[in-house]
Motif scaffolding. Sequence first.
Motif, PDB file in Angstrom:
ATOM      1  N   PHE A  49      36.361  43.995  -7.568  1.00 53.79           N
ATOM      2  CA  PHE A  49      35.015  43.949  -7.027  1.00 53.79           C
ATOM      3  C   PHE A  49      34.536  42.517  -6.823  1.00 53.79           C
ATOM      4  CE2 PHE A  49      30.370  44.245  -7.217  1.00 53.79           C
ATOM      5  CZ  PHE A  49      30.172  45.134  -6.170  1.00 53.79           C
ATOM      6  N   GLU A  50      34.986  41.613  -7.658  1.00 57.21           N
ATOM      7  CA  GLU A  50      34.590  40.213  -7.545  1.00 57.21           C
ATOM      8  C   GLU A  50      35.231  39.532  -6.348  1.00 57.21           C
ATOM      9  OE1 GLU A  50      36.175  41.398 -10.360  1.00 57.21           O
ATOM     10  OE2 GLU A  50      34.372  41.814 -11.506  1.00 57.21           O
ATOM     11  N   SER A  51      36.264  40.158  -5.772  1.00 54.36           N
ATOM     12  CA  SER A  51      37.007  39.542  -4.665  1.00 54.36           C
ATOM     13  C   SER A  51      37.412  40.617  -3.657  1.00 54.36           C
ATOM     14  CB  SER A  51      38.240  38.827  -5.227  1.00 54.36           C
ATOM     15  OG  SER A  51      38.966  38.237  -4.192  1.00 54.36           O
ATOM     16  N   LEU A  52      36.433  41.207  -2.978  1.00 52.87           N
ATOM     17  CA  LEU A  52      36.716  42.289  -2.041  1.00 52.87           C
ATOM     18  C   LEU A  52      37.511  41.829  -0.824  1.00 52.87           C
ATOM     19  CD1 LEU A  52      33.350  44.251  -2.169  1.00 52.87           C
ATOM     20  CD2 LEU A  52      35.523  44.839  -3.250  1.00 52.87           C
ATOM     21  N   GLU A  53      37.516  40.539  -0.554  1.00 49.16           N
ATOM     22  CA  GLU A  53      38.297  39.994   0.557  1.00 49.16           C
ATOM     23  C   GLU A  53      39.696  39.581   0.104  1.00 49.16           C
ATOM     24  OE1 GLU A  53      37.163  40.044   3.695  1.00 49.16           O
ATOM     25  OE2 GLU A  53      35.363  40.992   2.895  1.00 49.16           O
ATOM     26  N   GLY A  54      39.974  39.715  -1.184  1.00 51.71           N
ATOM     27  CA  GLY A  54      41.234  39.255  -1.755  1.00 51.71           C
ATOM     28  C   GLY A  54      42.352  40.284  -1.688  1.00 51.71           C
ATOM     29  N   ALA A  55      43.274  40.142  -2.605  1.00 55.74           N
ATOM     30  CA  ALA A  55      44.497  40.946  -2.653  1.00 55.74           C
ATOM     31  C   ALA A  55      44.222  42.402  -2.992  1.00 55.74           C
ATOM     32  CB  ALA A  55      45.453  40.355  -3.694  1.00 55.74           C
ATOM     33  N   ILE A  56      45.150  43.250  -2.595  1.00 49.95           N
ATOM     34  CA  ILE A  56      45.127  44.665  -2.960  1.00 49.95           C
ATOM     35  C   ILE A  56      46.026  44.828  -4.179  1.00 49.95           C
ATOM     36  CG2 ILE A  56      45.761  47.007  -2.264  1.00 49.95           C
ATOM     37  CD1 ILE A  56      45.133  46.171   0.629  1.00 49.95           C
ATOM     38  N   TYR A  57      45.489  45.447  -5.228  1.00 44.86           N
ATOM     39  CA  TYR A  57      46.228  45.676  -6.462  1.00 44.86           C
ATOM     40  C   TYR A  57      46.642  47.133  -6.551  1.00 44.86           C
ATOM     41  CZ  TYR A  57      44.395  41.139  -7.816  1.00 44.86           C
ATOM     42  OH  TYR A  57      44.086  39.816  -7.851  1.00 44.86           O
ATOM     43  N   THR A  58      47.723  47.394  -7.269  1.00 45.26           N
ATOM     44  CA  THR A  58      48.214  48.751  -7.488  1.00 45.26           C
ATOM     45  C   THR A  58      48.402  48.958  -8.982  1.00 45.26           C
ATOM     46  OG1 THR A  58      49.387  48.689  -5.373  1.00 45.26           O
ATOM     47  CG2 THR A  58      50.043  50.398  -6.928  1.00 45.26           C
ATOM     48  N   ILE A  59      47.939  50.112  -9.468  1.00 49.26           N
ATOM     49  CA  ILE A  59      48.100  50.458 -10.872  1.00 49.26           C
ATOM     50  C   ILE A  59      48.636  51.887 -10.947  1.00 49.26           C
ATOM     51  CG2 ILE A  59      45.702  51.220 -11.066  1.00 49.26           C
ATOM     52  CD1 ILE A  59      45.696  50.204 -13.956  1.00 49.26           C
ATOM     53  N   ASN A  60      49.516  52.140 -11.898  1.00 56.18           N
ATOM     54  CA  ASN A  60      50.064  53.483 -12.073  1.00 56.18           C
ATOM     55  C   ASN A  60      48.985  54.430 -12.583  1.00 56.18           C
ATOM     56  OD1 ASN A  60      52.708  52.803 -11.349  1.00 56.18           O
ATOM     57  ND2 ASN A  60      53.198  52.167 -13.427  1.00 56.18           N
ATOM     58  N   LYS A  61      48.936  55.635 -12.031  1.00 55.06           N
ATOM     59  CA  LYS A  61      47.970  56.626 -12.493  1.00 55.06           C
ATOM     60  C   LYS A  61      48.188  56.964 -13.961  1.00 55.06           C
ATOM     61  CE  LYS A  61      46.989  60.254  -9.969  1.00 55.06           C
ATOM     62  NZ  LYS A  61      47.094  61.357  -8.983  1.00 55.06           N
TER      63      LYS A  61
END
Length: 84
Positions: A49-61
């Motif tokens: 949220f602090e960097s909406l223009e930044g990288a896309i992160y992925t986390i395992n469900k």
Amino acid sequence: MKQTIILLLLVFGLLTNTHAQDIITKKNGDDIKAKVLEVTQTDVKYKRFESLEGAIYTINKSDILMIRYQDGTKDIFTEKSEQK
């Protein structure tokens, strides 16, 4: 006067919308303030949220307990639902 009221309502609506965020709660208790982009069978893709223009992160469900969305809805991930 009518235009001023409409303008104030519009500005208020925009300001409240900019503070909306999703919260990903991990099973270890950590919260991630995010904008969730996609939920797949195995992963969740999000931007911080602090960097909406930044990288896309992925986390395992499997590492996530719950996602609380900005509109108040929740997705709760349990062992049973992950095995589908």
